[in-house]
Design a protein around this motif. Sequence first.
Motif, mmCIF file in Angstrom:
data_model
loop_
_atom_site.group_PDB
_atom_site.id
_atom_site.type_symbol
_atom_site.label_atom_id
_atom_site.label_comp_id
_atom_site.label_asym_id
_atom_site.label_seq_id
_atom_site.Cartn_x
_atom_site.Cartn_y
_atom_site.Cartn_z
ATOM 1 N N ALA A 83 1.024 20.965 -3.228
ATOM 2 C CA ALA A 83 1.799 20.847 -4.225
ATOM 3 C C ALA A 83 2.467 19.371 -4.337
ATOM 4 O O ALA A 83 3.189 19.352 -5.124
ATOM 5 C CB ALA A 83 2.674 21.941 -4.359
ATOM 6 N N SER A 84 2.619 18.639 -3.281
ATOM 7 C CA SER A 84 3.485 17.573 -3.334
ATOM 8 C C SER A 84 2.907 16.282 -4.239
ATOM 9 O O SER A 84 1.505 16.267 -4.598
ATOM 10 C CB SER A 84 3.340 16.887 -1.692
ATOM 11 O OG SER A 84 2.158 16.463 -1.501
ATOM 12 N N PRO A 85 3.583 15.617 -4.913
ATOM 13 C CA PRO A 85 3.212 14.463 -5.533
ATOM 14 C C PRO A 85 2.295 13.445 -4.886
ATOM 15 O O PRO A 85 1.490 12.724 -5.178
ATOM 16 C CB PRO A 85 4.503 13.861 -6.085
ATOM 17 C CG PRO A 85 5.485 14.360 -5.267
ATOM 18 C CD PRO A 85 5.335 15.450 -4.614
ATOM 19 N N GLU A 86 2.627 13.251 -3.564
ATOM 20 C CA GLU A 86 2.012 12.217 -2.538
ATOM 21 C C GLU A 86 0.434 12.615 -2.435
ATOM 22 O O GLU A 86 -0.443 11.740 -2.576
ATOM 23 C CB GLU A 86 2.625 12.199 -1.104
ATOM 24 C CG GLU A 86 4.005 11.403 -1.038
ATOM 25 C CD GLU A 86 5.085 12.666 -1.365
ATOM 26 O OE1 GLU A 86 6.213 12.083 -1.768
ATOM 27 O OE2 GLU A 86 4.912 13.801 -1.375
ATOM 28 N N VAL A 126 -2.440 7.225 2.183
ATOM 29 C CA VAL A 126 -2.288 6.568 0.720
ATOM 30 C C VAL A 126 -1.041 6.780 0.266
ATOM 31 O O VAL A 126 -0.554 7.875 0.169
ATOM 32 C CB VAL A 126 -3.257 6.980 -0.365
ATOM 33 C CG1 VAL A 126 -2.957 6.101 -1.298
ATOM 34 C CG2 VAL A 126 -4.768 6.537 0.086
ATOM 35 N N SER A 127 -0.189 5.768 -0.140
ATOM 36 C CA SER A 127 1.083 6.048 -0.790
ATOM 37 C C SER A 127 1.302 4.939 -1.879
ATOM 38 O O SER A 127 0.772 3.771 -1.714
ATOM 39 C CB SER A 127 2.203 5.903 0.311
ATOM 40 O OG SER A 127 2.416 4.625 0.734
ATOM 41 N N LYS A 128 1.986 5.380 -2.898
ATOM 42 C CA LYS A 128 2.039 4.534 -4.128
ATOM 43 C C LYS A 128 3.361 3.467 -3.382
ATOM 44 O O LYS A 128 4.235 3.844 -2.990
ATOM 45 C CB LYS A 128 2.728 5.382 -5.244
ATOM 46 C CG LYS A 128 2.624 4.435 -6.557
ATOM 47 C CD LYS A 128 2.307 5.307 -7.656
ATOM 48 C CE LYS A 128 2.294 4.815 -9.096
ATOM 49 N NZ LYS A 128 1.029 4.029 -9.146
ATOM 50 N N GLN A 129 2.940 2.296 -3.829
ATOM 51 C CA GLN A 129 3.882 1.222 -3.366
ATOM 52 C C GLN A 129 5.195 1.321 -4.137
ATOM 53 O O GLN A 129 6.303 1.423 -3.500
ATOM 54 C CB GLN A 129 3.352 -0.296 -3.750
ATOM 55 C CG GLN A 129 4.305 -1.454 -3.532
ATOM 56 C CD GLN A 129 4.726 -1.702 -2.188
ATOM 57 O OE1 GLN A 129 4.094 -1.140 -1.122
ATOM 58 N NE2 GLN A 129 5.577 -2.417 -1.850
ATOM 59 N N SER A 130 5.355 1.128 -5.398
ATOM 60 C CA SER A 130 6.779 1.478 -6.114
ATOM 61 C C SER A 130 6.377 1.123 -7.615
ATOM 62 O O SER A 130 5.043 0.448 -7.898
ATOM 63 C CB SER A 130 7.632 0.436 -5.795
ATOM 64 O OG SER A 130 7.443 -0.882 -6.326
#
Length: 149
Positions: free
Chosen positions: A6-9, A125-129
């Motif tokens: 359920a996490s946004p990541e 994978v993670s969103k930079q900003s």
Amino acid sequence: MAVVDASPEAKIAMLWALNNLVNGVDTLILLHVIHATNLTSCRESTCTNFLRSLCKARRPEVEVQAVVVQAREKATTIVNQANKLHVSVLILGQRRPSLFLRFLRKKDELVDYCIDHAECMTLGVSKQSSSIGGYLINSKWHKNFWLLA
């Protein structure tokens, strides 16, 4: 295979894989590991079904399968499932540590364990900003590799 919850990541990593890695002939497996003592499996399977329908709406030509596993140890279960299903790429959402944790050089132990122990290529994978854009990709060979995609 993308590890989802359920996490946004997890959602960001799944969508990144869907848009940048998966071809029309591929099968995307959504793996959801539920802790063995968690009694909210109905809510968790609803989350998995929502993510599966999101994938089908974005890329209807891609076959999407959901696998929900109940286990005590999440990291070893993910690696065992990836090895058992002979996946080519394992994608995990990675939370960007706070500035304080980065100062202490704390890492995401789950992602690092999977990168080190899975037989397939594993990417965190993670969103930079939101202001810069792009993604940070971690693998065995690249740490915090910035990818504008």
